[in-house]
Design a protein around this motif. Structure first.
Motif, PDB file in Angstrom:
ATOM      1  N   LEU A  96       6.264  -5.187  11.099  1.00 35.34           N
ATOM      2  CA  LEU A  96       4.974  -4.490  11.175  1.00 35.34           C
ATOM      3  C   LEU A  96       4.601  -3.895   9.829  1.00 35.34           C
ATOM      4  N   CYS A  97       3.312  -3.906   9.539  1.00 35.50           N
ATOM      5  CA  CYS A  97       2.790  -3.134   8.412  1.00 35.50           C
ATOM      6  C   CYS A  97       1.585  -2.363   8.928  1.00 35.50           C
ATOM      7  N   ARG A  98       1.732  -1.056   9.047  1.00 37.72           N
ATOM      8  CA  ARG A  98       0.636  -0.242   9.571  1.00 37.72           C
ATOM      9  C   ARG A  98      -0.512  -0.152   8.570  1.00 37.72           C
ATOM     10  N   GLN A 148       0.889  -1.172   0.000  1.00 38.71           N
ATOM     11  CA  GLN A 148       0.000   0.000   0.000  1.00 38.71           C
ATOM     12  C   GLN A 148       0.919   1.211   0.000  1.00 38.71           C
ATOM     13  N   CYS A 149       1.245   1.767   1.178  1.00 44.66           N
ATOM     14  CA  CYS A 149       2.190   2.890   1.127  1.00 44.66           C
ATOM     15  C   CYS A 149       3.569   2.413   0.705  1.00 44.66           C
ATOM     16  N   GLY A 150       3.890   1.168   0.989  1.00 47.07           N
ATOM     17  CA  GLY A 150       5.154   0.597   0.530  1.00 47.07           C
ATOM     18  C   GLY A 150       6.304   0.697   1.510  1.00 47.07           C
ATOM     19  N   TYR A 151       6.144   1.463   2.556  1.00 51.10           N
ATOM     20  CA  TYR A 151       7.274   1.786   3.423  1.00 51.10           C
ATOM     21  C   TYR A 151       7.872   0.552   4.099  1.00 51.10           C
ATOM     22  N   CYS A 152       7.029  -0.368   4.544  1.00 49.32           N
ATOM     23  CA  CYS A 152       7.533  -1.540   5.270  1.00 49.32           C
ATOM     24  C   CYS A 152       8.030  -2.628   4.341  1.00 49.32           C
ATOM     25  N   GLN A 153       7.748  -2.481   3.038  1.00 45.32           N
ATOM     26  CA  GLN A 153       7.835  -3.649   2.151  1.00 45.32           C
ATOM     27  C   GLN A 153       9.248  -4.141   1.897  1.00 45.32           C
TER      28      GLN A 153
HETATM   29  S1  FES Z   1       2.563  -0.896   3.184  1.00 41.49           S
HETATM   30 FE1  FES Z   1       2.458   0.833   4.503  1.00 41.49          FE
HETATM   31  S2  FES Z   1       3.399   0.118   6.284  1.00 41.49           S
HETATM   32 FE2  FES Z   1       3.287  -1.646   5.077  1.00 41.49          FE
END
Ligand code: FES
Ligand code: FES
Lengths: 763, 177
Positions: free
Chosen positions: B152-154, B117-122
């Protein structure tokens, strides 16, 4: 400068579109666009019902077709995981008949004059821009068709576009967009009134599944978030902020901090005191260093003496106890229908419960970060912001610069959920860059984020429901107390705003003869903000779990109970019953976006069918139901839960039925519902912020927990109701109904009712 | 419940006390890098701030979220809690070095299931999953959950993460689609 909560926005007038040929000067100003080719500016303006222009919102979007046939679209909304950088351009591209593989998306910087209001909040991007985006694509299509028709000497009506080409139906002749660009440039731009939008059946992408455009960059680590912004000579700042809101730095000793190799400067930031505001930084002391690690270490070594201010004695547990007393008293009436007291006096049964929900932090996985470069009287920002224009104004105000001397570049957002609509962290970067003379990136640590968020407010509610001797729900009395978001801007505010109440309290849709909504005083002691679906979270939790008890008291199945109590298919407005206000309806005119009982019933029936509602489950398992409309989208949810003998909760299945009007990007609707269930599972089962001595007690993901994979909902089934109604939001609506559906399922499985969040099975 | 131990990755609890700069030569994605940094600087900040590899993310700094996961030889570690002084001559692999052009089987599966989704954790998720599959090419659903609980994935992409890993592992996939 003023930051508006998404549901406080002024009513949106209708948005109309005007497409014009952009001059070289226009598009040169748009970063990232190539020169040459056919460039159309699309300006949106608001108008009254008759289409008369009220305010010009200036060119919001640029669309370029290069002589190589490539299409470039400037996206003006922030991407934070909801897929908007894909979904909005997809609408233009589909209407244009472009080849999606050759479409390039460029992110617009924050500039209201150029792009209109860019605040990405309140689930309204698709809602507002669906039609204008299509019109923009259709104008470009007509222009290219006319150019091709002239060349082929055939009527334009016989031509169409397809995969980046204009096609003549009769002869099968084809020309690439690129080959038509020069000719199209010399033609007059068609007016919006000349175009005809595609029939829905002709869509290639709208209503289908299109992967997000940033996918490859994300999985290869190339995607640039706020934290990743860099520039030459950049230094890193980490800030020790006053632990109590409204407090200030009295004095500090930075001897130990300065001993860390790499530390360059230590600078104090003056805070606003109280009110803390939705835009200004907190008081604190910043360490500026060569790298993040040196800055973090040195910041931790700062010795600061604080003047903690009037909130230093605040204790959230005590406030909850006080509010529990408050909600038993008479409050301020906000909605009134019939006579609740009479209904209560005549009742056969009275159900009376108090619901408590805690403060929540956004905890976006990317902590806030912003880079600022200040040169003479101008400032350029790179930041993960939902609201680039708000940031721009806040920075201009803080630096005493002209607004047009501040440029805000929007990076990808590593989660936002409402947190990143507040520009406080961006203003910090700007102030420190100006003061230090270096380009400065401010980096929040996780602890900073958990301690100094704009929190989702704690709440105490009491609902009294009465059942009469006909076994009807005869009265509904909802008492509400929580600190208002408005208090962050005005400390005198102690009651919820009409906007906050319109998120699941005063818009209680069930046809009950006596309805009473009253509010009570609750002072704010933290910075209160909005979190994904805002007050719908606690208000739906209380109302939808009480509805389950009502069904039980009436000896009815909860789904049949809800369908019956919604009453006749009709549109409702609440307006006659609201005290001194009208229903905010998420900023939309209720005539254009009515509250339709029939659509609510349809999602309820659908979720019952898809979930096998009523089926037998083994002991310790149960299905729970809740339905809740928010952000103009109708959602019903069934949660299946298993509770073992150790009270361990497992959620094997979640079923959603959603009516969000026309489904633009089906895959992103699904993913928002999957994520929405997980988000709601966190707050239902894990997350809680508590405050003692005015200071947040949790520090990191050990104290402030969010759901992890093993305990997260297993399968999330999303059923989208087919609709041609105007598209509505999908980012927030999945969140509110999940938690009460889970609580109701736990009751089914164990006989235990939940009145306090997060759920504690041992309480 | 507190997640003190985050899945299987080994992480090192450093005592961040000394303020001494030192020179290190480390091997990242097959390339040698000479760095002169605080000896307790976590590998995360060496990668991000000094070498300029930004694909490894900062989420908590305390080995609680997994956003900073990289490989030390074949093991997944939390780079935010692993000081440069402990790296020695181990091979470090970051998301930038996982594959030539994003064509690691997990990356392909991530694309197929449109996981982010946001991609940050990926990137951290992919690195942790990649280390798991190196250890055990066919983990069960439960093993996948055990390992991935440290990440974690928020945004809540867990269902698709699990489906993507299961698809590569050839074990039963449970996409919620
Ligand atoms: S895709 Fe947004 S925190 Fe995992
Ligand atoms: S940043 Fe390393 S585990 Fe969170």
């Amino acid at each position: 400068m003023k930051i508006f909560a998404p549901f406080q926005k002024k009513k949106n007038e209708n948005i109309a579109t005007e497409v014009f040929s952009a001059s070289r000067r226009d598009f040169l100003k748009v970063g990232g666009l190539l020169t040459g080719g056919l460039v159309l500016g699309v300006s949106f303006f608001s108008c009254n019902e008759k289409g008369k222009k009220i305010v010009s919102i200036a060119p919001n979007v640029y669309l370029q077709i290069g002589s190589d046939g490539k299409v470039t679209i400037v996206a003006h909304r922030s991407e934070m995981g909801q897929g908007i950088r894909t979904s909005l351009p997809l609408i233009v591209a589909d209407e244009l008949g472009a080849d999606w593989n050759t479409v390039r998306i460029v992110q617009a910087e924050g500039d209201e004059k150029k792009y209109g209001n860019q605040n990405t909040d309140g689930s309204f991007s698709i809602r507002q821009f669906y039609k204008p985006m299509r019109e923009a694509g259709a104008v470009a299509r007509l222009l290219l068709i006319r150019a091709a028709a002239q060349r082929w000497k055939v009527p334009a009506e016989e031509c169409d576009t397809e995969k980046g080409q204009v096609v003549h139906k009769g002869s099968g002749k084809k020309l690439n967009f690129g080959e038509l660009v020069e000719a199209a440039k010399s033609l007059p731009v068609p007016a919006v009134s000349e175009i005809k939008l595609k029939d829905n059946s002709k869509f290639n992408m709208i209503g289908k599944e299109t992967p997000i455009v940033d996918l490859h960059d994300i999985i290869t680590g190339k995607a640039v978030f706020g934290i990743d912004a860099v520039t030459d000579g950049m230094k890193i700042a980490v800030i020790k902020r006053c632990p109590v809101v409204g407090g200030a730095v009295k004095s500090f000793d930075d001897t130990k901090a300065r001993a860390i190799p790499g530390v360059i400067k230590v600078i104090a930031i003056k805070g606003p005191g109280l009110p803390a505001t939705l835009s200004k930084p907190l008081s604190g002391v910043a360490v500026i260093a060569e790298n993040t690690w040196a800055a973090i270490k040195a910041r931790d070594l700062l010795e600061v003496e604080w003047d903690l201010g009037p909130n230093a004695g605040y204790d959230s547990a005590k406030q909850i106890e006080t509010l529990k007393q408050e909600v038993t008293k008479n409050g301020t009436v906000r909605r009134k229908r019939g006579n609740f007291q009479a209904a209560k006096a005549a009742a056969k049964k009275v159900i009376d419960h108090t619901y408590v929900a805690p403060y929540l932090a956004h905890a976006t996985l990317e902590p806030p970060a912003a880079l600022a470069v200040v040169k003479n009287d101008s400032c350029e920002i790179w930041a993960c912001t939902q609201n680039p224009q708000g940031a721009r104004e806040a920075v201009a105000e803080a630096l005493a610069f002209q607004v047009d001397k501040v440029k805000v570049n929007v990076t990808l957002l590593g989660g936002a959920f409402g947190r990143k609509s507040k520009p406080d962290f961006i203003v910090e970067a700007a102030l420190l860059a100006k003061e230090s003379g270096f380009p400065v990136k401010v980096q929040w640590t996780r602890e900073d984020d958990i301690h100094h968020d704009y929190f989702h407010a704690l709440s105490v509610q009491r609902i009294v429901a009465t059942i009469d001797n006909q076994n009807k729900l005869s009265g509904w009395d909802h008492h509400i107390a929580y600190p208002s978001i408005s208090a962050t801007e005005d400390s005198a505010v102690v009651q919820p705003s009409d906007g906050e109440l319109g998120l699941g309290a005063t818009d209680f849709p069930y046809d009950v003869p006596a309805i009473n909504v009253e509010t009570h005083d609750a002072k704010a002691h933290l910075r209160i903000g909005w979190l994904r679906s805002v007050r719908n979270i606690p208000q739906a939790f209380a109302a939808a779990t009480m509805m389950d008890e009502v069904a039980e008291a009436r000896g009815m199945d909860p789904v049949s109970n809800a369908l019956e109590l919604l009453g006749e298919d009709r549109n409702i407005t609440f307006n006659d019953e609201l005290v001194k206000t009208t229903y905010p309806n998420y900023g939309e005119d209720i005539a254009s976006y009515p509250w339709e009982i029939a659509r609510m019933k349809e999602v309820i029936r659908r979720v019952a069918k898809e979930s096998g509602w009523g089926k037998d489950l083994p002991k310790g398992s149960g299905l729970g139901f809740a339905a809740h409309k928010s952000f103009l989208t109708y959602v019903a949810c069934v949660v299946e839960v298993m509770v073992d003998t150790n009270n361990k909760i497992t959620i094997p299945n979640v079923y959603y039925a959603v009516d969000c009007g026309l489904a633009v990007n089906v895959d992103r609707i699904r993913s928002q519902f999957e994520g929405g269930a997980q988000f709601s599972a966190s707050l239902a089962l894990k997350s809680m912020i508590t405050v003692k001595n005015g200071q947040v007690e949790q520090n990191n993901f050990d104290g402030y927990q969010i759901i992890r994979m093993p305990e997260s909902p297993g399968q999330i089934h999303v059923h989208i109701v087919e609709s041609t109604a105007k598209p509505t939001g999908i980012g927030e609506p999945p969140v509110p109904p999940f938690t009460p559906a889970l609580c109701n399922a736990i009751y089914k499985a164990t006989g235990k009712r939940i009145y306090t969040l997060p759920i504690d099975m041992n309480a | 419940m507190v997640f003190a131990e985050c899945g299987n990755p080994t992480f090192y609890c450093a005592t961040f006390k000394r303020n001494i700069m030192a020179k290190y030569s480390i091997q990242v994605n097959g390339k040698k890098h000479e760095v002169d940094v605080l000896e307790d600087m976590p590998l995360l900040w060496v990668l991000r701030d000094v070498i300029g590899l930004k694909g490894t993310k900062f989420g908590c700094g305390k080995a609680l979220c997994g956003a900073c996961t990289v490989h030390l030889n074949d093991d997944a570690i939390r780079s935010c809690s692993y000081p440069i002084s402990s790296v020695g001559d181990a091979r470090i692999t970051t998301i930038e070095g996982l594959s030539e052009d994003g064509d690691h089987p997990l990356q392909q599966a991530w694309e197929k299931f449109v996981v982010p989704q946001c991609g940050y954790c990926q990137t951290g998720q992919i690195m942790n999953a990649a280390a798991l599959l190196k250890r055990n090419a066919h983990p069960s659903g439960q093993e996948i959950e055990q390992t991935m609980q440290g990440n974690l994935c928020r945004c809540g992409t867990y269902n698709r993460i699990k489906a993507a890993i299961s698809a590569v592992a050839g074990t039963s996939s449970s996409a919620s689609k």
